[in-house]
Enzyme design. Structure first.
Site, short mmCIF file in Angstrom:
data_model
loop_
_atom_site.label_atom_id
_atom_site.label_comp_id
_atom_site.label_asym_id
_atom_site.label_seq_id
_atom_site.Cartn_x
_atom_site.Cartn_y
_atom_site.Cartn_z
N GLY A 35 0.81 -1.21 0.00
CA GLY A 35 0.00 0.00 0.00
C GLY A 35 0.84 1.27 0.00
O GLY A 35 0.36 2.34 0.33
N SER A 64 3.50 0.12 -7.44
CA SER A 64 3.11 0.06 -8.85
C SER A 64 3.08 1.46 -9.49
O SER A 64 3.59 1.65 -10.60
CB SER A 64 1.76 -0.65 -9.03
OG SER A 64 0.80 -0.08 -8.20
N GLU A 89 -2.67 2.60 -15.58
CA GLU A 89 -3.19 1.73 -14.51
C GLU A 89 -4.69 1.42 -14.75
O GLU A 89 -5.14 0.30 -14.60
CB GLU A 89 -2.99 2.41 -13.15
CG GLU A 89 -3.47 1.58 -11.98
CD GLU A 89 -2.36 1.08 -11.07
OE1 GLU A 89 -1.22 1.53 -11.18
OE2 GLU A 89 -2.68 0.21 -10.25
N ASP A 136 -1.86 8.67 -6.11
CA ASP A 136 -0.55 8.03 -5.97
C ASP A 136 0.44 8.56 -7.00
O ASP A 136 1.57 8.94 -6.68
CB ASP A 136 -0.68 6.50 -6.14
CG ASP A 136 -1.63 5.91 -5.13
OD1 ASP A 136 -1.95 6.59 -4.15
OD2 ASP A 136 -2.06 4.75 -5.32
N TYR A 142 -12.10 -2.38 -4.02
CA TYR A 142 -11.86 -0.99 -4.41
C TYR A 142 -12.91 -0.56 -5.44
O TYR A 142 -13.56 0.47 -5.31
CB TYR A 142 -10.45 -0.87 -5.00
CG TYR A 142 -10.00 0.54 -5.26
CD1 TYR A 142 -9.36 1.28 -4.28
CD2 TYR A 142 -10.22 1.14 -6.50
CE1 TYR A 142 -8.93 2.58 -4.52
CE2 TYR A 142 -9.81 2.43 -6.75
CZ TYR A 142 -9.16 3.14 -5.77
OH TYR A 142 -8.75 4.43 -6.02
C1 GLA Z 1 -5.17 3.49 -3.83
C2 GLA Z 1 -5.48 4.23 -5.13
C3 GLA Z 1 -5.57 5.75 -4.88
C4 GLA Z 1 -6.51 6.07 -3.71
C5 GLA Z 1 -6.18 5.21 -2.49
C6 GLA Z 1 -7.17 5.38 -1.37
O1 GLA Z 1 -3.88 3.81 -3.39
O2 GLA Z 1 -4.49 3.98 -6.09
O3 GLA Z 1 -5.99 6.39 -6.07
O4 GLA Z 1 -7.85 5.94 -4.08
O5 GLA Z 1 -6.11 3.83 -2.83
O6 GLA Z 1 -7.12 6.66 -0.86
#
Ligand code: GLA
Length: 393
Positions: A127, A131, A163, A175, A225
């Protein structure tokens, strides 16, 4: 380290060390503002000093050869820049392939093949965006190798598209943005609706950021997600029957409370509540930090976790155990899950002279309750993606 990576490049691909170039993209940690980038909200991530290194050299043909020191068992993955399609067997290398493909789609001219060696020191699948880091470092190396006229924000957007469309994970922009635009010792307050952003110094005085890795693999992360995204979209479309809003985070908590009856499903209502309140918390938290009130910032981090646990339901037993153990420790200012959730990492602010006891106590309680071993990293806030200057050798 860079010298060793360049030597390894030559061992894998041959040739001389003198005509290779080096690049780096960090990982990221989000301090607050979770699961709201795709709801038009504000997020507050920062780049880390750990990340993905790439050593690259152009070729005279169309062959593309990719090698990762993190996945040596997969050897060199070879394909052609004229044949870039998603291939499950190519595993990790689909990320760089996706970015090359997207650049080509956008009309950027990649005139020859090239060889790349990657090495990442971000824990994979924890997390911390390993990637997105490999995607953005690929964009940066392509810009340099082929003298592409493209700015960082466009590389960020293109990496997100890779992605979404090439890998098939419907992530938001947070990210890639944090990784591309990060600055040393600064977090970024990013409005994901407009992409307006502002840097905010992370001055923690006698405290540090400690990341606690649950080492619980995020198995359901991608499917859950996408499920959360759908729940938010359903809630939004019901609110839109009476309100003219383009995203959930355009509502203040008071406006939401007045209109929440429009959302018929109780679960969807809780998801939307998280988005609206988390957006407000993030803006509050940044103000507190800017005023030097780190204690109040920490309180808002804790509330963010509770909302992610109870209303958004993206935490889970391991993350909750870790965060609840952290909350009990002396010298902890705030702690919450970070990133997509369902495993991965928690981020904590801890007083420097309590870090040792914090790690010992949380580690013990976590293992006792989950039978898993946790890892801890005291992290620094680093710079965004870039070419590495030869001077660093
Ligand atoms: C992942 C996704 C981000 C965001 C987070 C949650 O990291 O890639 O875009 O949504 O989860 O905040």
């Amino acid at each position: 380290m860079l010298k060793a990576l360049k030597n390894e490049f030559v061992n894998v691909f041959g040739g001389s060390i003198n005509d290779v170039s080096s690049y780096f993209a960090p990982g990221r940690v989000n301090l607050i503002g979770e699961h709201i980038d795709y709801n038009g909200g504000h997020v507050f991530p920062c780049a880390l000093s750990v990340g993905t290194y790439a050593i690259a050299r152009k070729r005279n043909d169309n062959i593309l050869r990719l090698y990762s020191k993190n996945f040596t068992e997969m050897n060199v993955i070879e394909t052609s820049i004229k044949d870039l399609s998603y291939d499950k067997r190519h595993d990790w290398s689909n990320y760089p392939k996706g970015v090359i493909y997207m650049l080509q789609q956008e009309g950027y001219s990649i005139t020859s093949g090239f060889d790349v060696l990657f090495f990442g020191n971000i824990p994979n699948g924890a997390g911390l965006s390993s990637s997105a880091s490999i995607e953005v470092v690929t964009a940066v190396l392509l810009k340099d190798l082929f003298s592409l006229q493209i700015g960082m924000i466009d590389m960020v957007k293109l990496s997100q598209r890779a992605e979404n469309e090439f890998i098939g994970v419907n992530c938001g922009i947070m990210d890639q943005f944090a990784i591309g635009m990060g600055k040393q010792d600064q977090a970024i307050l990013l409005d994901c609706d407009t992409l307006d952003y502002q840097y905010s110094p992370i001055k923690l005085n006698n405290m540090s950021l400690v990341i606690a890795n649950t080492n619980k693999k995020r198995g359901l992360a991608d499917s859950k997600y996408n499920e959360r995204r759908n729940e938010c979209e359903r809630a939004l479309s019901q609110l839109q029957q009476e309100l003219s809003i383009a995203s959930l985070c355009q509502l203040t908590p008071a406006q939401f409370d007045q209109s929440k009856h429009l959302i018929s499903n109780e679960v969807d209502r809780r998801r939307a509540k998280h988005a609206v309140y988390e957006n407000e918390r993030t803006m509050q938290a940044v103000k507190k930090l800017q005023n030097g009130d780190i204690a109040a910032f920490g309180q808002l981090m804790n509330q963010s976790h509770i909302s992610l646990r109870d209303d958004y339901e993206v935490s889970g037993f391991e993350l909750d155990t870790m965060v609840e153990a952290a909350w009990k420790q002396d010298g902890v200012i705030g702690a919450r899950m970070t990133g997509a959730g369902f495993g991965g990492c928690a981020v904590c602010i801890v007083e420097n002279n309590k870090i040792e006891s914090f790690i010992a106590n949380v580690s013990k309680e976590y293992t006792l309750k989950t039978k898993l071993e946790a890892d801890f990293y005291v992290v620094e806030v680093g710079e965004g993606a870039r070419k590495l200057e030869e001077v660093l050798l």
